[in-house]
Design a protein around this motif. Structure first.
Motif, PDB file in Angstrom:
ATOM      1  N   GLY A   1      38.456  43.941  47.692  1.00  0.00           N
ATOM      2  CA  GLY A   1      37.936  45.277  47.937  1.00  0.00           C
ATOM      3  C   GLY A   1      36.711  45.636  47.139  1.00  0.00           C
ATOM      4  O   GLY A   1      36.229  46.769  47.205  1.00  0.00           O
ATOM      5  N   GLN A   2      36.180  44.682  46.367  1.00  0.00           N
ATOM      6  CA  GLN A   2      34.991  44.944  45.577  1.00  0.00           C
ATOM      7  C   GLN A   2      33.746  44.577  46.386  1.00  0.00           C
ATOM      8  O   GLN A   2      33.804  43.776  47.316  1.00  0.00           O
ATOM      9  CB  GLN A   2      35.026  44.131  44.266  1.00  0.00           C
ATOM     10  N   VAL A   3      32.615  45.207  46.041  1.00  0.00           N
ATOM     11  CA  VAL A   3      31.360  44.879  46.713  1.00  0.00           C
ATOM     12  C   VAL A   3      31.028  43.415  46.430  1.00  0.00           C
ATOM     13  O   VAL A   3      31.100  42.952  45.296  1.00  0.00           O
ATOM     14  CB  VAL A   3      30.221  45.789  46.229  1.00  0.00           C
ATOM     15  N   HIS A   4      30.688  42.683  47.472  1.00  0.00           N
ATOM     16  CA  HIS A   4      30.387  41.260  47.307  1.00  0.00           C
ATOM     17  C   HIS A   4      29.162  41.079  46.412  1.00  0.00           C
ATOM     18  O   HIS A   4      28.199  41.843  46.512  1.00  0.00           O
ATOM     19  CB  HIS A   4      30.126  40.614  48.671  1.00  0.00           C
ATOM     20  N   PRO A   5      29.182  40.086  45.523  1.00  0.00           N
ATOM     21  CA  PRO A   5      28.031  39.857  44.630  1.00  0.00           C
ATOM     22  C   PRO A   5      26.709  39.711  45.364  1.00  0.00           C
ATOM     23  O   PRO A   5      25.658  40.109  44.840  1.00  0.00           O
ATOM     24  CB  PRO A   5      28.409  38.563  43.902  1.00  0.00           C
ATOM     25  N   ALA A   6      26.734  39.152  46.557  1.00  0.00           N
ATOM     26  CA  ALA A   6      25.484  39.007  47.322  1.00  0.00           C
ATOM     27  C   ALA A   6      24.855  40.362  47.611  1.00  0.00           C
ATOM     28  O   ALA A   6      23.624  40.517  47.589  1.00  0.00           O
ATOM     29  CB  ALA A   6      25.749  38.267  48.632  1.00  0.00           C
ATOM     30  N   TYR A   7      25.691  41.354  47.874  1.00  0.00           N
ATOM     31  CA  TYR A   7      25.178  42.696  48.152  1.00  0.00           C
ATOM     32  C   TYR A   7      24.766  43.401  46.868  1.00  0.00           C
ATOM     33  O   TYR A   7      23.800  44.176  46.856  1.00  0.00           O
ATOM     34  CB  TYR A   7      26.226  43.516  48.911  1.00  0.00           C
TER      35      TYR A   7
END
Length: 357
Positions: A14-20
């Motif tokens: 549920g965390q923002v993906h590191p790529a984003y």
């Protein structure tokens, strides 16, 4: 850019993906800033500014055709090339301006264009479904309401044109870009957080727009789709990726300047081990087009594992670009568009010169 096209916006937990976290909104902004830098560099070395302007118009037409072709594919990325085509047209009258004039215009534009966009979309510009531009609403989508709207994205173009006039070979300039760009990027996020807090925060945004609270959180965390909701002017305070708000534009332009400065510092002793990256950077139109084609839903290389798919795209891009640059030179699409633009520009300028005699 490939990472934001391939990875999901949220991870399994549920965390923002590191790529984003790293690249959302910044990759495409860097793309646009570097377009301005490139045009500025080439224009400064051109024998005839008039011929270069005509060639830029031809490139704009070619990009529009290519963009529509890629947009017709069943591929997830929202193609940027049609918007690039209009940006190239906007650049034509700006190419002869002084560095200081470009800088002043960039400052004015980053402050004025987001409120202007909000006002237009609140009053007269209709909303279009998110997706590839259609012919009926093409001018309005490309200019105001699309995913990469030229009205606000002209900020990136102006920044790039101004940066391209600087003595980029000097280490002092590179350090200034790196440090100054990073400060701008961080300050924009911090200032947005403070201003949003004073305006009621995420709760206030959710109350002033028909979007549910979950959609507001997603918009602020991973980004919007080119423009802010026109229902509440408080959205102009956000720094969310692809929002087109002033602080988003400032932060993304700062990130682009920082990346440019870092690359200049890394390349101060020559390319060396950076050759694959430089080779890929010299043929971004070709690699971008190949990337969009490879991601189509029926593509043979569409792996289920997103990390493996991203690594495959990066590895193939670096390897193919290195081999092509070493054995051939200019990228294939770059070579074709340059030849056509120069040839047509030469004919147009020569014909015009004869007619004036």
């Amino acid at each position: 850019m490939a990472a934001t096209h391939i990875f999901p916006d949220y991870g399994a937990q549920g965390q923002v993906h590191p790529a984003y976290v790293v690249a959302a909104g910044r990759a495409s902004a860097l793309f646009a800033v570097l377009a301005g830098v490139s045009m500025s560099l080439v224009a400064s070395r051109a024998d005839s500014l008039r011929r270069f302007r005509v060639a830029t118009v031809v490139r704009s037409v070619l990009l529009l055709v290519l963009g529509f072709g890629l947009g017709a594919l069943d591929s997830p990325p929202l193609v940027i090339l049609e918007y690039y085509a209009l940006l190239f047209l906007v650049a034509v009258p700006l190419l002869g301006l002084r560095t200081r004039t470009l800088g002043v215009l960039a400052v004015v534009w980053v402050l004025v264009s987001p409120p202007a966009s909000h006002l237009l979309r609140w009053t007269v510009v209709p909303e279009f479904p998110v997706g590839e531009p259609d012919l009926l609403g093409l001018p309005v989508q490309l200019a105001v309401s699309g995913v990469y709207p030229v009205l606000t994205w002209t900020t990136y173009l102006l920044v790039g044109l101004a940066l391209g006039r600087l003595p980029l070979g000097r280490q002092q300039v590179a350090w200034a870009l790196l440090v100054g760009g990073a400060v701008f990027a961080l300050a924009a996020r911090a200032l947005s957080s403070v201003l949003l807090g004073l305006a009621g925060g995420r709760t206030g945004l959710a109350e002033g727009t028909p979007l549910p609270a979950e959609a507001v959180d997603r918009a602020l965390d991973v980004g919007l789709l080119g423009v802010t909701p026109a229902s509440d002017p408080a959205w102009l305070l956000v720094a969310a990726p692809h929002s087109g708000a002033t602080l988003d534009l400032l932060g993304a332009a700062g990130s682009a300047a920082a990346v440019l400065g870092l690359c200049l510092l890394l390349a101060v002793r020559g390319m060396g081990p950076l050759f694959p990256v430089a080779a890929a950077g010299s043929m971004t139109l070709t690699l971008y087009s190949a990337h969009v084609i490879a991601l189509r839903t029926d593509g043979p290389l569409l792996l289920d594992d997103r990390l493996h798919l991203w690594l495959l795209h990066v590895a193939v891009a670096l390897l193919a670009a290195s081999l092509w640059r070493w054995r051939v030179g200019r990228g294939p699409l770059e070579a074709v568009t340059t030849w056509l633009a120069r040839s047509i520009a030469g004919v147009v300028v020569s014909t015009g010169a004869r007619n004036r005699r």
